[in-house]
Motif scaffolding. Structure first.
Motif, PDB file in Angstrom:
ATOM      1  N   TRP A 272      -4.693   3.780 -27.877  1.00 33.65           N
ATOM      2  CA  TRP A 272      -4.499   3.431 -26.475  1.00 33.65           C
ATOM      3  C   TRP A 272      -3.604   2.206 -26.385  1.00 33.65           C
ATOM      4  O   TRP A 272      -3.817   1.227 -27.108  1.00 33.65           O
ATOM      5  N   LEU A 273      -2.592   2.250 -25.525  1.00 31.29           N
ATOM      6  CA  LEU A 273      -1.678   1.129 -25.353  1.00 31.29           C
ATOM      7  C   LEU A 273      -1.670   0.671 -23.907  1.00 31.29           C
ATOM      8  O   LEU A 273      -1.534   1.486 -22.997  1.00 31.29           O
ATOM      9  N   GLU A 274      -1.850  -0.630 -23.723  1.00 25.10           N
ATOM     10  CA  GLU A 274      -1.819  -1.193 -22.377  1.00 25.10           C
ATOM     11  C   GLU A 274      -0.365  -1.263 -21.943  1.00 25.10           C
ATOM     12  O   GLU A 274       0.457  -1.873 -22.620  1.00 25.10           O
ATOM     13  N   ILE A 275      -0.056  -0.617 -20.824  1.00 23.53           N
ATOM     14  CA  ILE A 275       1.357  -0.451 -20.513  1.00 23.53           C
ATOM     15  C   ILE A 275       1.773  -1.060 -19.169  1.00 23.53           C
ATOM     16  O   ILE A 275       2.905  -1.435 -18.970  1.00 23.53           O
ATOM     17  N   MET A 276       0.849  -1.207 -18.238  1.00 22.45           N
ATOM     18  CA  MET A 276       1.250  -1.753 -16.939  1.00 22.45           C
ATOM     19  C   MET A 276       0.086  -2.236 -16.097  1.00 22.45           C
ATOM     20  O   MET A 276      -1.047  -1.814 -16.274  1.00 22.45           O
ATOM     21  N   GLY A 277       0.421  -3.177 -15.185  1.00 23.04           N
ATOM     22  CA  GLY A 277      -0.521  -3.601 -14.163  1.00 23.04           C
ATOM     23  C   GLY A 277      -0.101  -2.955 -12.853  1.00 23.04           C
ATOM     24  O   GLY A 277       1.079  -2.679 -12.649  1.00 23.04           O
ATOM     25  N   ALA A 278      -1.068  -2.720 -11.966  1.00 25.77           N
ATOM     26  CA  ALA A 278      -0.729  -2.044 -10.712  1.00 25.77           C
ATOM     27  C   ALA A 278      -1.854  -2.228  -9.700  1.00 25.77           C
ATOM     28  O   ALA A 278      -2.847  -2.912  -9.977  1.00 25.77           O
ATOM     29  N   GLY A 279      -1.687  -1.634  -8.552  1.00 29.80           N
ATOM     30  CA  GLY A 279      -2.744  -1.680  -7.554  1.00 29.80           C
ATOM     31  C   GLY A 279      -2.188  -1.431  -6.157  1.00 29.80           C
ATOM     32  O   GLY A 279      -0.990  -1.207  -5.982  1.00 29.80           O
ATOM     33  N   MET A 280      -3.098  -1.466  -5.163  1.00 28.02           N
ATOM     34  CA  MET A 280      -2.685  -1.319  -3.771  1.00 28.02           C
ATOM     35  C   MET A 280      -2.299  -2.713  -3.250  1.00 28.02           C
ATOM     36  O   MET A 280      -3.032  -3.685  -3.471  1.00 28.02           O
ATOM     37  N   VAL A 281      -1.183  -2.789  -2.574  1.00 31.06           N
ATOM     38  CA  VAL A 281      -0.680  -4.088  -2.087  1.00 31.06           C
ATOM     39  C   VAL A 281      -1.755  -4.785  -1.253  1.00 31.06           C
ATOM     40  O   VAL A 281      -2.343  -4.191  -0.335  1.00 31.06           O
ATOM     41  N   HIS A 282      -2.015  -6.054  -1.572  1.00 32.66           N
ATOM     42  CA  HIS A 282      -3.048  -6.830  -0.888  1.00 32.66           C
ATOM     43  C   HIS A 282      -2.621  -7.090   0.567  1.00 32.66           C
ATOM     44  O   HIS A 282      -1.466  -7.433   0.815  1.00 32.66           O
ATOM     45  N   PRO A 283      -3.561  -6.946   1.525  1.00 35.14           N
ATOM     46  CA  PRO A 283      -3.198  -7.171   2.932  1.00 35.14           C
ATOM     47  C   PRO A 283      -2.561  -8.540   3.162  1.00 35.14           C
ATOM     48  O   PRO A 283      -1.664  -8.684   3.992  1.00 35.14           O
ATOM     49  N   ARG A 284      -2.983  -9.533   2.415  1.00 35.65           N
ATOM     50  CA  ARG A 284      -2.420 -10.874   2.618  1.00 35.65           C
ATOM     51  C   ARG A 284      -0.940 -10.931   2.220  1.00 35.65           C
ATOM     52  O   ARG A 284      -0.162 -11.681   2.783  1.00 35.65           O
ATOM     53  N   VAL A 285      -0.581 -10.118   1.215  1.00 32.85           N
ATOM     54  CA  VAL A 285       0.830 -10.061   0.801  1.00 32.85           C
ATOM     55  C   VAL A 285       1.667  -9.472   1.943  1.00 32.85           C
ATOM     56  O   VAL A 285       2.749  -9.963   2.263  1.00 32.85           O
ATOM     57  N   PHE A 286       1.123  -8.443   2.612  1.00 32.90           N
ATOM     58  CA  PHE A 286       1.822  -7.872   3.770  1.00 32.90           C
ATOM     59  C   PHE A 286       1.980  -8.929   4.865  1.00 32.90           C
ATOM     60  O   PHE A 286       3.018  -9.006   5.520  1.00 32.90           O
ATOM     61  N   GLU A 287       0.949  -9.727   5.035  1.00 33.42           N
ATOM     62  CA  GLU A 287       1.034 -10.770   6.069  1.00 33.42           C
ATOM     63  C   GLU A 287       2.135 -11.774   5.749  1.00 33.42           C
ATOM     64  O   GLU A 287       2.901 -12.183   6.614  1.00 33.42           O
ATOM     65  N   TYR A 288       2.199 -12.176   4.474  1.00 32.25           N
ATOM     66  CA  TYR A 288       3.275 -13.101   4.068  1.00 32.25           C
ATOM     67  C   TYR A 288       4.652 -12.500   4.360  1.00 32.25           C
ATOM     68  O   TYR A 288       5.595 -13.205   4.680  1.00 32.25           O
ATOM     69  N   ALA A 289       4.747 -11.167   4.232  1.00 27.29           N
ATOM     70  CA  ALA A 289       6.036 -10.507   4.441  1.00 27.29           C
ATOM     71  C   ALA A 289       6.245 -10.107   5.899  1.00 27.29           C
ATOM     72  O   ALA A 289       7.218  -9.446   6.235  1.00 27.29           O
ATOM     73  N   HIS A 290       5.286 -10.519   6.768  1.00 31.86           N
ATOM     74  CA  HIS A 290       5.324 -10.195   8.199  1.00 31.86           C
ATOM     75  C   HIS A 290       5.232  -8.710   8.493  1.00 31.86           C
ATOM     76  O   HIS A 290       5.860  -8.194   9.410  1.00 31.86           O
ATOM     77  N   TYR A 291       4.449  -7.999   7.686  1.00 30.02           N
ATOM     78  CA  TYR A 291       4.102  -6.609   7.998  1.00 30.02           C
ATOM     79  C   TYR A 291       2.675  -6.628   8.539  1.00 30.02           C
ATOM     80  O   TYR A 291       1.854  -7.455   8.125  1.00 30.02           O
ATOM     81  N   ASN A 292       2.384  -5.669   9.387  1.00 30.46           N
ATOM     82  CA  ASN A 292       1.024  -5.542   9.887  1.00 30.46           C
ATOM     83  C   ASN A 292       0.184  -4.740   8.886  1.00 30.46           C
ATOM     84  O   ASN A 292       0.418  -3.546   8.687  1.00 30.46           O
ATOM     85  N   PRO A 293      -0.809  -5.400   8.217  1.00 30.21           N
ATOM     86  CA  PRO A 293      -1.581  -4.711   7.182  1.00 30.21           C
ATOM     87  C   PRO A 293      -2.438  -3.572   7.720  1.00 30.21           C
ATOM     88  O   PRO A 293      -2.940  -2.760   6.941  1.00 30.21           O
ATOM     89  N   HIS A 294      -2.611  -3.514   9.039  1.00 31.76           N
ATOM     90  CA  HIS A 294      -3.373  -2.390   9.598  1.00 31.76           C
ATOM     91  C   HIS A 294      -2.478  -1.188   9.807  1.00 31.76           C
ATOM     92  O   HIS A 294      -2.947  -0.070  10.020  1.00 31.76           O
ATOM     93  N   GLU A 295      -1.184  -1.431   9.764  1.00 32.98           N
ATOM     94  CA  GLU A 295      -0.243  -0.348  10.003  1.00 32.98           C
ATOM     95  C   GLU A 295       0.304   0.229   8.694  1.00 32.98           C
ATOM     96  O   GLU A 295       0.557   1.427   8.584  1.00 32.98           O
ATOM     97  N   TRP A 296       0.457  -0.664   7.696  1.00 31.56           N
ATOM     98  CA  TRP A 296       1.131  -0.235   6.453  1.00 31.56           C
ATOM     99  C   TRP A 296       0.224  -0.364   5.244  1.00 31.56           C
ATOM    100  O   TRP A 296      -0.616  -1.248   5.183  1.00 31.56           O
ATOM    101  N   GLN A 297       0.437   0.496   4.302  1.00 32.65           N
ATOM    102  CA  GLN A 297      -0.208   0.322   3.009  1.00 32.65           C
ATOM    103  C   GLN A 297       0.721   0.845   1.928  1.00 32.65           C
ATOM    104  O   GLN A 297       1.666   1.581   2.191  1.00 32.65           O
ATOM    105  N   GLY A 298       0.419   0.421   0.702  1.00 34.60           N
ATOM    106  CA  GLY A 298       1.328   0.842  -0.374  1.00 34.60           C
ATOM    107  C   GLY A 298       0.796   0.451  -1.730  1.00 34.60           C
ATOM    108  O   GLY A 298      -0.230  -0.213  -1.854  1.00 34.60           O
ATOM    109  N   PHE A 299       1.509   0.882  -2.761  1.00 36.47           N
ATOM    110  CA  PHE A 299       1.119   0.475  -4.108  1.00 36.47           C
ATOM    111  C   PHE A 299       2.267  -0.261  -4.776  1.00 36.47           C
ATOM    112  O   PHE A 299       3.426  -0.123  -4.385  1.00 36.47           O
ATOM    113  N   ALA A 300       1.888  -1.073  -5.768  1.00 34.75           N
ATOM    114  CA  ALA A 300       2.869  -1.810  -6.554  1.00 34.75           C
ATOM    115  C   ALA A 300       2.484  -1.697  -8.014  1.00 34.75           C
ATOM    116  O   ALA A 300       1.309  -1.510  -8.347  1.00 34.75           O
ATOM    117  N   PHE A 301       3.485  -1.774  -8.873  1.00 34.85           N
ATOM    118  CA  PHE A 301       3.183  -1.768 -10.310  1.00 34.85           C
ATOM    119  C   PHE A 301       4.215  -2.593 -11.066  1.00 34.85           C
ATOM    120  O   PHE A 301       5.295  -2.873 -10.542  1.00 34.85           O
TER     121      PHE A 301
END
Ligand code: PHE
Length: 332
Positions: A272-301
């Motif tokens: 087994w090889l550890e290859i990446m970190g990932a997850g669903m974008v944190h609502p606070r990150v959307f806020e920093y970017a001036h997106y409405n976290p109730h309207e948008w969601q997404g993943f990052a890796f």
């Protein structure tokens, strides 16, 4: 002494007429051979009276040395002459290959990754390597004093003459480009961000102070982890074409995603090889970017490109990529 002078004259004349090595050899035998003209004089020294011997001896010895030198010089010239025809230009010879160089293995891997994501409709975005503390940390929900900052020890840049009010550093990951991109674009979108990243840490076979990462960010109205799983598995299957790959998803922690996961892969029944970190974008990150976290969601890796290259080419030590050693580089 008269004989010696005559011998010298005759020898020089003979040398002038000797056109090849055979003629030179004949000359050598005639004067320096066992019964050579000069040899006979040297031999007769023993029977001479002391006074004669004192005069003729050194003169004859000097002449022998001179003859030997002249002969070997002429021989060297004759030799060059003999090989001259080979050195001439051969118009029928095949052309010489130019050595043109090639792309570095990490660049090759990055190009391959770009191609695969482009085929899945991702855009390629880049960001600065010298980054502000705000984009590298704060806007990613890692405020000053947060223990998670310890995960990304870095190189701070002195502000010098620029008098910037922001703290600058060499980015520790490509994640700050998430914020930069969201500030300037409206969702939905899907991007990848390849680029160089830096960490202040001890180097070993799997750690370097600089390495390459690939960030991914997909934002839309109904993006889920299932979409992430599909994209990641499709990517790895294309990247390691034909090799059997198993995936493992583990819970993990990064302040800018919730939930956070880590992905391991196992190729052809290996480890087994550890290859990446990932997850669903944190609502606070959307806020920093001036997106409405109730309207948008997404993943990052975030994937380590060096790690992928090491697996693909079975390179045992990450430092080889940055060694500048042509014996390594020319294998790709
Ligand atoms: N930026 C993280 C790192 O460098 C990886 C990551 C990217 C994790 C995106 C989650 C989401 O370790």
């Amino acid at each position: 002494m008269e004989d010696i002078a005559k011998i010298k004259q005759a020898f020089l004349k003979g040398l002038g007429g000797a056109k090849d090595r055979a003629a030179l050899e004949a000359l050598r035998v005639e004067y320096l051979g066992r019964k050579g003209k000069l040899t006979l004089i040297l031999r007769s020294l023993g029977g001479m009276v002391l006074e004669e011997k004192k005069k003729i001896g050194p003169a004859a010895q000097a002449l022998r040395k001179e003859f030997e030198e002249l002969l070997s010089n002429h021989e060297a010239v004759a030799k060059e002459g003999a090989s001259a025809p080979h050195a001439a230009i051969d118009l029928t010879a095949p052309g010489r290959r130019f050595s043109r160089g090639h792309l570095h293995p990490l660049t090759q891997v990055e190009d391959e990754i770009r191609r695969i994501f482009a085929s899945m409709n991702f855009s390629v975005v880049e960001g600065p390597e010298v980054e502000s503390e705000y984009y590298n940390f704060d806007a990613l929900n890692i405020p000053a004093g947060h223990p998670a900052r310890d995960m990304w020890d870095t190189f701070w840049i002195s502000r010098g003459a620029k008098k910037s009010t922001e703290n600058l550093l060499l980015r520790t990951h490509t994640s700050p480009v998430q914020i930069r991109y969201m500030e300037a674009h409206e969702p939905p979108f899907q991007i990848i961000v390849p680029g160089r990243t830096f960490r202040y840490e001890a180097t070993d076979a799997s750690h370097e102070i600089n390495f390459d990462q690939l960030e991914g960010l997909v934002v839309g109205k109904s993006i889920t982890l299932a979409n992430f799983k599909f994209v990641v598995e499709a990517f790895f299957e294309k990247f390691f074409k034909g090799r059997k790959i198993e995936f493992r998803y583990r819970p993990s922690y990064f302040p800018f995603v919730e939930p956070g996961i880590e992905v391991d892969i196992k190729i052809a029944g290996g480890k087994w090889l550890e290859i990446m970190g990932a997850g669903m974008v944190h609502p606070r990150v959307f806020e920093y970017a001036h997106y409405n976290p109730h309207e948008w969601q997404g993943f990052a890796f975030g994937i380590g490109i060096d790690r992928l290259a090491m697996i693909k080419y079975r390179v045992p030590d990450i430092r080889l990529f940055y060694s500048g050693d042509l014996r390594f580089i020319n294998q790709f």
